[in-house]
Structures are given as structure tokens and as C-alpha cells.
Design an enzyme around this catalytic site. Sequence first.
Site, mmCIF file in Angstrom:
data_model
loop_
_atom_site.group_PDB
_atom_site.id
_atom_site.type_symbol
_atom_site.label_atom_id
_atom_site.label_comp_id
_atom_site.label_asym_id
_atom_site.label_seq_id
_atom_site.Cartn_x
_atom_site.Cartn_y
_atom_site.Cartn_z
ATOM 1 C CE1 TYR A 1 41.193 45.827 41.091
ATOM 2 C CE2 TYR A 1 42.112 43.665 41.589
ATOM 3 C CZ TYR A 1 41.152 44.447 40.992
ATOM 4 O OH TYR A 1 40.126 43.850 40.295
ATOM 5 C CD GLU B 1 38.905 40.826 40.200
ATOM 6 O OE1 GLU B 1 40.069 40.773 40.663
ATOM 7 O OE2 GLU B 1 38.445 41.830 39.616
#
Length: 393
Positions: free
Chosen positions: A98, A140
Site C-alpha cells: 500500500y 485483510e
Amino acid sequence: MLSTESAATIRATIPVVAEALDPITARFYDTMLGEHPELLDGMFNRGNQASGEQRRALAGSIAAFAAMLLERPDERPDALLSRIAHKHVSLGVTEDQYVIVHKYLFDAIAHTLEDAATPDVVRAWDEVYWLMAGTLIAMEARLYAGHGRTGQEVWRPWRVAERREQTPDTVSLTLEPEDDEPVPAFRPGQYVSVRMRMADGVRQARQYSLTGGEGRRRRITVKRLRAGKTPAGEVSTMLYDTVVPGDTVMVSVPAGDVALAEGGHPLVMASAGIGCTPMVAMLDRLVEKGSEREVLVLHADRSPGDHAHRDEVQSLVEALPNATSRFWYETGGDGGRGRMDLNGVRVPEGAEVYMCGPLPFMRDVRAQLLGAGVPARLVHYEVFGPDLWLGTD
């Protein structure tokens, strides 16, 4: 929740940013994958890159998330992002990626918007990004923990135990793990990713619904999308053309947020083409449990010969005391109409609906179901590939 200052800036700039999202995401992918080609190796679908579908899906998800923060600031974004989180888990996306995405996305924003990318604008959209990323990372992490794994541990070698042709372009592969570790449970309707090394050495992963599982074995069904000059269909073609019993494939943990719900309420399963695959697992589980739920199975296809799992679905429907089915075919059946027409079809009251198939099919059937009085919240859909419907559903 967005800060008051950022919310005002996002509200003022969202039309400009939304209009520029396509060139922003195009530059983002070009620069990121150009400097980090390892991300294309097993992570990004180069077929979707070539077609632009991945770019449009990313743009849609960002726009939908920003709109939600403005319009429904007190609503948790988990439902909006659940599909993305499950897809990421099936590919082993990790938190550090990310940070990489952020770097190249905001470089693309600055490059595309030029003078319009003022410090206040960048700061506000940075807040949107990290709210979205933070939510996905947390979701997640929970999914990985549920499997007792991390993002680096989702892949395992599985041996092909059986191969069975379903149609001239569809094959079922029964897999069993090569190691002695426990086999992860799955919910009917979920999928796994299968990763293959292409002829040029690049690894590519695609998602396939689990169409069955017993003991330590799991079954997937693959429809060959004939690969041409673009990478589209390269993995399914390799699986269909070359994989035989005894071969090893890399398979991820099960994922997917569209799964059979427990309870006694009626069910409607509407599919087209290879979209029948999640329904097979759902029906199999209902039969296994001796379910007496009312079930309506609807399917559209090119012809009976192209309808994968046709005989199996009919047998499962017959094994359920309160299940019925109806099939539509372009040729070889039902007058050659092909389009699923729900006129005259009784949809059970209070039914939960599961759909899977091409997006035009699902849009059409969803509209028919809503017109028949089915609440939108009870209509669930699974998408093979990037979710280009995300911003409109």
C-alpha cells in the site's frame, strides 16, 4: 471519517478528480509497474492491464469510496470494500504494498492535475487514500488470521488428482495438497487463485470458483478463454491445454464475500455461462445438509452442450425436495431465445439471490428482480475479474 477541512476540499474537487481518474490511473499503473515489474509477476493481471479493466476498476473504487465518505460519513465502509479485500487476500497482498501504491498514485495525481494539485487538495485526497487503505489492511489482516496465515503464506502446491472435461472449452480439475498441512475450509460460493508460470517466465494468477470439495480434495472448473495477441485468457488456456493429473499448481487460500448464507429462507441462483460454478458448490452443500429450503435455479447459456455442470446441477436440484430449475439457451433449447426472461417465473417471497455471469447479464437480471419486488439488499453478485460495477451497484 474525513476531517471537516478535507471533506470540504473533496466535495469541491471530486468532479475534477473523477473526470481525471482515467489518465491518473493509467499513469499510475504505467509508472509503478515500469519501476516495480515484480508486482506484475504473480500479483497484477496483465490481461486486465492491457484491456484497461483494472484501471477502470481502481478509478471506480476510489470514486465510490470518496462519495461514500461524503454522503454517508457515519457508515462503516467494510461492505463497500469487502470484495476488494477478499481479492487481495487471494493474491497475498501485503501492507507494505500500500505504501508503494500510494507513492505512484500521488505522483500520477500531481502529474495529471498539475496546478490544480495544490497542497490542500493533495492533503485531502491523501486522507481519503489512507482511510481506504487502512480499512483494507485491517480487513485483510482479519482474513489472513482466519486462515492462520500471512500475505506471504497464502500459496501452497496442490497436485492435480483428476481432470474431467465438462464442455468443449471447460474442464474440472480436482486438486489435493502436496503437503500434510490442514486443508482450509471454504464457504460455498468462494474461489481460490491459481498461479501459473507463463512461457515468458512471468507468473500470472487467476481466480476460479470452488465447485466442490471433500476431505482433502478441492475442485475448480476452468473455462478456456482462447488467448490471442493480448494476454487475456492466457492462464485458462494453459490450464485447459496442458495441465494433466500428476501436475502441480500453486493455489491460494479460499476467498470471496459472496457465499451461501445459513438459514431457512428461500434462495434464487441466477447464472450465465461459466457463472454457474459458484452455484454448483452451493447446491452441493444444500444436498449434503439435507436442506428443505425452497431453491430456484436459473441459468442462461449458448447451448446445452456449452452448459458446464448441466447434468450435475440437474441431479442436485432433483435431490433437493423443494428445488426447481429453468434454463435458457440461444440454440438447442427454449426456442433459441437465450436471454433470461423472468416474466412468468415465480420468485419466492423473501428469497436471497445469488448472481454470477457477464456484467450485462447481471445488470439485466438484477433490474428484472428489483422490478419483481426483490429488495436490492438481498441481491448478491460475484464478478470474475475487476469489479467494473462497483461504483453503480
